[in-house]
Design a protein around this motif. Sequence first.
Motif, PDB file in Angstrom:
ATOM      1  N   HIS A  81       0.843  -1.565   0.095  1.00 56.42           N
ATOM      2  CA  HIS A  81      -0.303  -0.075  -0.142  1.00 56.42           C
ATOM      3  C   HIS A  81       0.586   1.357   0.050  1.00 56.42           C
ATOM      4  O   HIS A  81       1.939   1.061   0.303  1.00 56.42           O
ATOM      5  N   LYS A  82       0.548   2.373  -0.911  1.00 53.70           N
ATOM      6  CA  LYS A  82       0.862   3.507  -0.693  1.00 53.70           C
ATOM      7  C   LYS A  82       0.818   4.543   0.081  1.00 53.70           C
ATOM      8  O   LYS A  82      -0.619   4.375   0.291  1.00 53.70           O
ATOM      9  N   ASN A  83       1.525   5.543   0.518  1.00 56.07           N
ATOM     10  CA  ASN A  83       0.773   6.304   1.502  1.00 56.07           C
ATOM     11  C   ASN A  83       0.605   8.132   0.556  1.00 56.07           C
ATOM     12  O   ASN A  83       1.550   8.538  -0.081  1.00 56.07           O
ATOM     13  N   ASP A  84      -0.797   7.369   0.114  1.00 58.52           N
ATOM     14  CA  ASP A  84      -1.674   8.456  -0.981  1.00 58.52           C
ATOM     15  C   ASP A  84      -1.190  10.403  -0.866  1.00 58.52           C
ATOM     16  O   ASP A  84      -0.555  10.783  -1.700  1.00 58.52           O
ATOM     17  N   GLN A  85      -0.657  10.814   0.792  1.00 58.62           N
ATOM     18  CA  GLN A  85      -0.241  11.946   0.995  1.00 58.62           C
ATOM     19  C   GLN A  85       1.252  12.047   0.781  1.00 58.62           C
ATOM     20  O   GLN A  85       1.399  13.352   0.945  1.00 58.62           O
ATOM     21  N   GLN A  86       2.082  11.443   0.216  1.00 58.41           N
ATOM     22  CA  GLN A  86       3.876  11.412   0.545  1.00 58.41           C
ATOM     23  C   GLN A  86       4.164  11.397  -0.649  1.00 58.41           C
ATOM     24  O   GLN A  86       4.491   9.673  -0.487  1.00 58.41           O
ATOM     25  N   PRO A  87       3.853  11.405  -1.717  1.00 62.01           N
ATOM     26  CA  PRO A  87       4.430  10.427  -3.052  1.00 62.01           C
ATOM     27  C   PRO A  87       5.984  10.579  -3.109  1.00 62.01           C
ATOM     28  O   PRO A  87       5.488   9.923  -3.688  1.00 62.01           O
ATOM     29  N   LYS A  88       6.122  11.680  -2.417  1.00 61.54           N
ATOM     30  CA  LYS A  88       7.917  11.582  -2.651  1.00 61.54           C
ATOM     31  C   LYS A  88       8.339   9.688  -1.552  1.00 61.54           C
ATOM     32  O   LYS A  88       9.500   9.936  -1.785  1.00 61.54           O
ATOM     33  N   CYS A  89       7.398   9.569  -0.798  1.00 64.22           N
ATOM     34  CA  CYS A  89       8.226   8.530  -0.256  1.00 64.22           C
ATOM     35  C   CYS A  89       8.402   7.266  -0.861  1.00 64.22           C
ATOM     36  O   CYS A  89       7.371   6.399  -0.728  1.00 64.22           O
ATOM     37  N   SER A  90       9.764   7.019  -1.765  1.00 67.28           N
ATOM     38  CA  SER A  90       9.579   5.467  -2.042  1.00 67.28           C
ATOM     39  C   SER A  90      11.185   5.118  -1.414  1.00 67.28           C
ATOM     40  O   SER A  90      12.186   6.151  -1.845  1.00 67.28           O
TER      41      SER A  90
END
Length: 272
Positions: free
Chosen positions: A262-271
């Motif tokens: 699952h992705k953190n939708d509010q923080q797209p830079k978090c990869s």
Amino acid sequence: MNITGRRTLTQDDYTIGWICALPFEYHVAREFLDEEHNGPQDVSPHDNNLYTLGRIGDHNIVIVAPPNGDGNGLSSTAVVIKCLLDSFFNIKVGLLVGIGGGAPSFKHDIRLGDIVVVLLHTAVTTLQSIRTLGDRIHKAVDFLFVKSPQLLRSFKRPEATSDRLYRTSVTHPAEGGAECSTVCGNDPSSLIKRHDQGERDNGPEIHYGLIASANTPIKDASVRDTLVEKKDVLCFETEAAGLMNDFPCLVVRGICDYSDSHKNDQQPKCSR
């Protein structure tokens, strides 16, 4: 001496290396400096690292990032460190600061925006002093947002309503680019129930323990949970193992996801 009577600093005066793997980590780190210095004027041949020199309190610090803007992975970080140490001979302490994937459990209530600090025998002395800094960290971050309000849009702590920890059996569909909040939803049967964040102290909590490092991010909740059970892992990242044998660092990670699909939708830079 310069015209103000203050001794001109040389590269030997810098004793702390703050290592960043990603461009946004590097630019945010620079904002924490109390004073930014010119230079460096002289680096070793073939050293293409990005450097910012400065001071925090009484400490002269080198903030470093890879030249290509992406130091993800063990080998990339090792090259960055080698160049750093070839150009700055007096570095005594390393800080590897960035984002990581959390490994929450019944024992460790890790949330998005929390901080995990690695607990190693080589870092125990430093860790004892850091344990008392929780409130100061919160205040430093709050002051940073006042000083540089543009950072608030991208780097503020996620809203509690967006902090969803899905059950291990619930996976995000591989196809399509739909947001997790849409395709995975907020069905209580899909989520692990946790106490309301209002019961916690204001600001992120700091956890101390084992951080696991690999060459690729962990994005599988079953793998995450297995390592939590066997090793009591608190966090996953992709840089530290590339340098710990040659240059032990205090590893500090801000939690940007839960090491699942699952992705953190509010923080797209978090990869990672």
